[in-house]
Write an enzyme that holds these catalytic residues in place. Sequence first.
Site, mmCIF file in Angstrom:
data_model
loop_
_atom_site.group_PDB
_atom_site.id
_atom_site.type_symbol
_atom_site.label_atom_id
_atom_site.label_comp_id
_atom_site.label_asym_id
_atom_site.label_seq_id
_atom_site.Cartn_x
_atom_site.Cartn_y
_atom_site.Cartn_z
ATOM 1 C CG ASP A 176 44.912 31.491 37.890
ATOM 2 O OD1 ASP A 176 44.148 30.611 37.202
ATOM 3 O OD2 ASP A 176 44.372 32.604 38.698
ATOM 4 C CG ASP B 171 37.544 31.395 40.310
ATOM 5 O OD1 ASP B 171 38.134 30.334 39.903
ATOM 6 O OD2 ASP B 171 37.784 32.701 40.025
HETATM 7 C C1 GLA Z 1 41.187 32.938 39.006
HETATM 8 C C2 GLA Z 1 41.406 31.658 39.907
HETATM 9 C C3 GLA Z 1 41.067 32.474 41.370
HETATM 10 C C4 GLA Z 1 41.881 33.678 41.712
HETATM 11 C C5 GLA Z 1 41.664 34.612 40.315
HETATM 12 C C6 GLA Z 1 42.842 35.775 40.907
HETATM 13 O O1 GLA Z 1 39.933 33.291 38.741
HETATM 14 O O2 GLA Z 1 40.640 30.598 39.944
HETATM 15 O O3 GLA Z 1 40.992 31.453 42.403
HETATM 16 O O4 GLA Z 1 43.217 33.263 41.805
HETATM 17 O O5 GLA Z 1 42.033 33.932 39.257
HETATM 18 O O6 GLA Z 1 42.817 36.783 39.901
#
Ligand code: GLA
Length: 409
Positions: A151, A210
């Site tokens: 990430d 997301d």
């Molecule tokens: C980000 C990623 C998500 C998830 C969260 C976890 O938002 O894009 O897919 O992994 O972090 O904290």
Amino acid sequence: MILKKLMLTVGSLALATSPAMAQKFPDVAKTPPMGWNSWNHYGCNVDEDLIRKTADAMVANGMRDAGYVYVNIDDCWQGERDENGFIQPDPSRFPSGMKALADYVHARGLKFGIYSDAGSATCGGRAGSQGYEYQDAIQYARWGVDYLKYDWCNTGEGPAQRNPREAYATMRDALYKAGRPVVFSICEWGDNKPWEWAQDVGHLWRTTGDITNCWSCQLGHGTWYSLGILEILDKQAELRNVAGPGHWNDPDMMEVGNLPSLAENRSHFAMWAMLAAPLIAGTDVVGMKPEIAEILNSPHIIAIDQDPLGIQGFPWMKTPELEVWARPLSEDRWAVAVLNRSSVARTHAIDWKAEPLSDGLSQRSAKLNERKMQIMDAWTGKVRGDTGTELKVSVGPRDTAVFILEPKK
Ligand code: GLA
């Protein structure tokens, strides 16, 4: 003279024994990765019991045998680093340790995935990998990790922000040097256009922020927002030229099972298959209803997603309410999906001769003016005639009909 010869020999020996250039692992994602990830349904509420039960359920409900092999823990598994800097799992949530958990997953014919972050801390505030890349990669290899989602939170601001190419390449190299083949999933939400630089770095890259479990929405969360299925879908078409075997666009982990209606779940799944997207389920597998397992395990839809040519589909025709997507497949076949974005049932007649079914990018054409192809309903596996006549398609609200065209024998 003799000395010079000796030096040359030593020089070439040194070259021959020097370690191979680090690279991403080849061959681990020739087709889009398939599996499960904890985040969409469980968020930070993960522990070893959930992972074990999910692995068991994936075997019992047929998901493993349908191709979903990765069992991936997302954020919040981390505890503290030990006195030597090695990351440890949260001892209250993973008391048996990660090696034991990976062994459990592997013993069931599945693979084990984990999550980290290129910054000082993960998005959930746990320890990130910045400055610990090689050490973390060694730890993952010792545990038996097969998949890393990486990430982009807490990577610095403005000019002090990490360089994404450098940051992701550093972890790629670390994983390679640790020696255990790993699928490397780049998750920086498309912010730095990874499709322009990450083909040699990762096996998949997120293209958007997301996903969330709604058909069509944009939800604000202060500094960022999450997107519904249609919003994400609409951002994918322009990226189709960068996807292919070993390097996939990732429109995010699936919400199949988390959307309110069966039709929406079906459409989401069908469209991710048309996109050659990674199929990472993000729902409660243990409590999964049979009708959701049936969608996720649909063999012909999975076969579309996993087609070895790896050509991402494209919107072929659009009416105000319906979209017809097409995707060239191996063995001279085509997939065609009729997506009803609206909330009322629609019918649509596809006149196969009116609009050429062809793809400039892959230089493929179905040549439906010269030949008839057999049409199979990809949800049921039943033959629906051939392309010699119009195909009348009825699609329920927010549902998607999917067909596979194949040359007549
Ligand atoms: C980000 C990623 C998500 C998830 C969260 C976890 O938002 O894009 O897919 O992994 O972090 O904290």
